[in-house]
Design a protein around this motif. Structure first.
Motif, PDB file in Angstrom:
ATOM      1  N   UNK A  19     -63.369  48.945   7.534  1.00 14.47           N
ATOM      2  CA  UNK A  19     -62.346  48.634   8.535  1.00 14.47           C
ATOM      3  C   UNK A  19     -62.238  47.126   8.735  1.00 14.47           C
ATOM      4  N   UNK A  20     -63.393  46.463   8.818  1.00 14.55           N
ATOM      5  CA  UNK A  20     -63.415  45.025   9.060  1.00 14.55           C
ATOM      6  C   UNK A  20     -62.745  44.247   7.928  1.00 14.55           C
ATOM      7  N   UNK A  21     -62.964  44.706   6.703  1.00 15.97           N
ATOM      8  CA  UNK A  21     -62.373  44.031   5.546  1.00 15.97           C
ATOM      9  C   UNK A  21     -60.947  44.510   5.236  1.00 15.97           C
ATOM     10  N   UNK A  22     -60.495  45.525   5.954  1.00 13.95           N
ATOM     11  CA  UNK A  22     -59.188  46.093   5.648  1.00 13.95           C
ATOM     12  C   UNK A  22     -59.188  46.839   4.334  1.00 13.95           C
ATOM     13  N   UNK A  23     -60.342  47.383   3.986  1.00 17.06           N
ATOM     14  CA  UNK A  23     -60.483  48.096   2.719  1.00 17.06           C
ATOM     15  C   UNK A  23     -60.080  49.552   2.875  1.00 17.06           C
TER      16      UNK A  23
END
Length: 253
Positions: A178-182
């Motif tokens: 989620x943090x990396x937008x993966x």
């Protein structure tokens, strides 16, 4: 003699536990009687209140099962409550830098600016363990796990891993995604971040833990130094068991 969880983490023994998502002392008691190495009560994502935690920790202690509490936040009072109830240690979410790692370590241990003392707690055996003995026992046994689940934490991972008050770095791949937008926890950017966390943990002498969605991944991560696996949950066991029962009964003769 049973080796304390803190020592087993330091030795990087292979440890297998599960998440407890149901705020029930009975569920904790049932799982505490299994061959798992530890349980983790998920007070971050499941509806545990103080009474629920108290009863579930008691059930685990009655069967000598090490029990961690994933606290809802790094607030000192949530760490204090879990440890006063007699939890073996805490898993603290969203540790993002060296300063926050030092703060949670201080909150989990007695000392200047650290955990407040109460001799009346379960942890202190309701006043039967005197202060010098309780302080020494807590220092020797309390486990502090920092959950690494933010991109900024990965960039600061060497500073986090250097905090001597931590016992383990726990990789939260879903939140990293989620943090990396993966797209998923298997995305290459997440895998690269997890590998960096493993390397930092090994370099600093910290144990590394992880949840994996597929048990086939365990050997690979074990080879990279992961020694603590918190896998599946009581919910998973219920869902899978019920589905397997229904399929077995309905299968053609």
């Amino acid at each position: 003699m049973t080796v304390p969880l803190k020592q087993r983490l330091a030795a990087r023994d292979l440890l297998v536990g599960t998440w407890v998502k149901t705020p029930s002392a009975i569920v904790a008691e049932v799982l505490a009687g299994t061959g798992l190495d530890l349980l983790c009560l998920d007070a971050e994502h499941a509806p545990f209140d103080r009474g629920d935690l108290d009863a579930a920790v008691l059930a685990c202690r009655a069967l000598a099962m090490p029990v961690l509490v994933r606290v809802p936040s790094a607030a000192p009072e949530t760490i204090l409550n879990a440890l006063d109830l007699g939890a073996t240690g805490v898993v603290v979410p969203h540790v993002v830098d060296g300063a926050s790692a030092a703060t949670i370590a201080r909150a989990a241990h007695y000392g200047p600016g650290g955990r407040g003392y109460a001799g009346s707690s379960r942890a202190a055996n309701y006043t039967r363990t005197k202060m010098p003995q309780h302080l020494a026992a807590s220092r020797a046994a309390t486990v502090v796990v920092a959950q690494i689940e933010d991109a900024e934490a990965v960039e600061a991972i060497e500073a986090i891993a250097a905090e001597p008050g931590l016992d383990c770095l726990f990789i939260g791949r879903a939140d990293l995604a989620v943090s990396y937008g993966a797209a998923s926890a298997a995305d290459p950017v997440v895998i690269a971040a997890a590998e960096r966390i493993c390397a930092a943990g090994l370099g600093a002498g910290r144990a590394v833990g992880m949840f994996v969605p597929d048990l086939a991944e365990v050997p690979r991560w074990r080879g990279l130094g992961v020694s603590l696996f918190l896998l599946e949950s009581d919910h998973t066991f219920l869902i899978r068991g019920a589905a397997a029962l229904a399929a077995a009964v309905r299968a053609p003769a």
